[in-house]
Design a protein around this motif. Structure first.
Motif, mmCIF file in Angstrom:
data_model
loop_
_atom_site.group_PDB
_atom_site.id
_atom_site.type_symbol
_atom_site.label_atom_id
_atom_site.label_comp_id
_atom_site.label_asym_id
_atom_site.label_seq_id
_atom_site.Cartn_x
_atom_site.Cartn_y
_atom_site.Cartn_z
ATOM 1 N N HIS A 13 -82.000 -20.615 -102.379
ATOM 2 C CA HIS A 13 -83.214 -19.788 -102.365
ATOM 3 C C HIS A 13 -84.322 -20.471 -101.554
ATOM 4 O O HIS A 13 -85.063 -19.820 -100.832
ATOM 5 N N HIS A 48 -75.080 -16.409 -99.151
ATOM 6 C CA HIS A 48 -75.575 -16.486 -100.533
ATOM 7 C C HIS A 48 -75.160 -15.256 -101.349
ATOM 8 O O HIS A 48 -74.722 -15.377 -102.498
ATOM 9 N N GLU A 52 -72.653 -15.240 -104.731
ATOM 10 C CA GLU A 52 -73.129 -14.672 -106.007
ATOM 11 C C GLU A 52 -72.270 -13.471 -106.407
ATOM 12 O O GLU A 52 -71.880 -13.335 -107.573
ATOM 13 N N GLU A 116 -84.153 -13.489 -110.508
ATOM 14 C CA GLU A 116 -83.067 -14.415 -110.856
ATOM 15 C C GLU A 116 -83.638 -15.673 -111.491
ATOM 16 O O GLU A 116 -83.218 -16.085 -112.574
HETATM 17 FE FE LIG Z 1 -79.736 -15.791 -105.522
#
Ligand SMILES: [Fe+2]
Ligand SMILES: [Fe+2]
Length: 166
Positions: A13, A48, A52, A116
């Protein structure tokens, strides 16, 4: 030292946020800098999102039914970002809507990352504990090695199409 899944995702992130800032700092007419920043944003998001979607979300959903609604909402947020990315890859920095589209992508992803980190990763940390998070971290590392870097790669594009027609 094994990697904790949440530590690893938060590191991603940070890198994504750095690329956002690079876009925002580029001047209005800095076509090259904006184009490079968006390329980097897309690459980071593609990897990413893949890890996930493939590892983190399904595992959390399976292990922690209480977090399922958060995970489902996150899948939808990924999907919206994927759609914007699919449009953005066809555009050039000089296109009239390039900046606007990138700005909307950034706004969406920032909101998503905040959810998140603030809303459901803490529940996952509490629910899974250290050992499970380290195992999950190892699986995320593995997935990262085979993750697509471009949305046009079959494993990435297929997800978007599946999500649209499913
Ligand atoms: Fe994420
Ligand atoms: Fe996410």
């Amino acid at each position: 030292m094994p990697t904790d899944a949440i530590v690893m995702l938060k590191q991603d992130h940070k890198e994504i946020e750095k690329a956002f800032k690079a876009f925002e700092k580029a001047g209005e007419n800095a076509q090259k800098a904006k184009g490079d920043a968006v390329k980097k944003i897309i690459e980071l998001l593609t990897v990413h999102t893949y890890i996930e979607n493939e590892v983190m979300y399904p595992r959390v959903r399976e292990l922690l039914p209480d977090v399922e609604d958060d995970v489902l909402e996150s899948y939808e947020e990924h999907h919206v970002a994927d759609l914007i990315v699919m449009e953005l890859v066809t555009m050039k920095p000089k296109d009239e809507r390039f900046d606007a589209k990138t700005t909307v992508l950034i706004e969406n992803v920032r909101h998503h990352i905040e959810e998140e980190e603030q809303e459901w990763f803490p529940k996952v940390r509490e629910g899974l504990g250290r050992k499970a998070l380290q195992e999950l971290g190892a699986d995320l590392e593995k997935a990262k090695k085979k993750a697509p870097k471009k949305p046009s790669q079959p494993s990435a594009l297929k997800k978007t199409i599946d999500a649209v027609i499913a």
